[in-house]
Design an enzyme around this catalytic site. Structure first.
Site: not given
Length: 330
Positions: A275, A282
């Site tokens: 994660e 991102e």
């Protein structure tokens, strides 16, 4: 041999840890190990006699706190480089504390069938074996690193290596440890020593450059800052961490085994690490391509799907661990 250890050190750390955990799990579940019986019977058949007993007592004394502390005092007197002396002392202190922690957690009673000497405290893992491997193993490392004469190296290293093995054997011979206690002590100390050498070289032995130490400390600081920053902004990370705490609570309540704990901790690292990696990708994509772009969307989607795969795998493994334990309650 030392060159091989250098080349495959992380593989050795991993293998030794896995083998140690397998032994620890059997001890945790109070299982009788065939190796314990076989190891003692072997020593009893071929070694135990009145002439060898005083030798074994002398060898076991070389792994005792009194003897090793005396050596450390002598090191401080005769070795000019006090950083090495301090590093050796820290090594001894850490491995001693580590041994006591394992003993308290696993609480294995010492063997009672046959004892030549008396010892107090718990049995697993063997303190003498752990300390001998960590202390004398560290000395072997220094001899290999700082002595240039190959003959002198062999003359010092081979007897010291044999002494480590004999200290472990002496604990079984004297009836104060099981074979698995000694083996586990060696295994965990090998893993620990490789890690300690890596860290102590940077912080203690090669620590004359303060900037290096500062960079190392800052790297940890930046890493924790990244975790807290991601936790504040990423909803999925909050979910993963909440699930982790739930698993930990149920793990204690349902008394999962050491091996199951190892699996759960590995899955925590895999999913949460995934994660964090996804968040980093991102962020980089947003900086590189602030406008809407199909390639940016694809990069984000693929990284997010990787986390999803990790999470699904972790969920399935979690069901395999916990569902049978819940069913057993009813």
């Amino acid at each position: 041999m030392i060159k091989l250890i250098k080349k495959y050190k992380w593989l050795i750390v991993f293998i030794c840890l896995i083998l140690f955990l397998l032994l620890a799990e059997d001890v945790f579940n109070n299982e009788i190990m065939y190796g314990d019986i076989a190891g003692y019977n072997l020593i009893k058949t071929y070694l135990i006699n009145d002439k060898i007993t005083p030798i074994m007592k002398a060898i076991t004394f070389m792994g005792s706190a009194y003897f090793i502390l005396t050596l450390i005092i002598l090191f401080f007197i005769f070795i000019k480089n006090k950083k090495i002396c301090f590093s050796i002392t820290c090594n001894l202190a850490i491995v001693t504390i580590l041994n006591q922690v394992f003993k308290i957690i696993l609480a294995r009673p010492r063997p009672t069938e046959f004892r030549i000497i008396e010892e107090n405290g718990y049995s697993f893992p063997s303190g003498h074996s752990m300390i001998a491997m960590a202390f004398y193993g560290y000395l072997i490392y220094f001899i290999h690193r700082y002595l240039s004469n190959k003959k002198v190296k062999k003359i010092l290293i081979i007897p010291m290596f044999l002494l480590i093995l004999l200290i472990g054997i002496s604990r079984i011979y004297l009836g104060v440890h099981y074979t698995s206690d000694v083996l586990a002590g060696f295994l965990i100390s090998i893993s620990y020593l490789i890690l300690y050498i890596k860290v102590s070289n940077k912080l203690l032995i090669e620590g004359n450059n303060k900037m290096k130490n500062k960079k190392l400390i800052n790297s940890f600081k930046y890493a924790f800052t990244g975790i807290f920053s991601a936790f504040k902004t990423e909803r999925n990370l909050k979910i993963h961490i909440s699930v982790m705490f739930l698993v930990i609570i149920f793990g204690f309540l349902l008394r999962i085994t050491l091996m199951e704990w190892l699996i759960c901790i590995s899955l925590f690292a895999l999913v949460i690490g995934g994660e964090l990696f996804n968040t980093a990708i991102e962020t980089v994509v947003d900086i590189a391509m602030p406008k809407i772009d199909e390639r940016a969307k694809k990069a984000k989607d693929v990284s997010a799907s990787a986390v999803l795969v990790f999470a699904i795998g972790a969920f399935i493994i979690g069901l395999l661990i916990f569902v049978p334990k819940f069913i057993a309650l009813f």
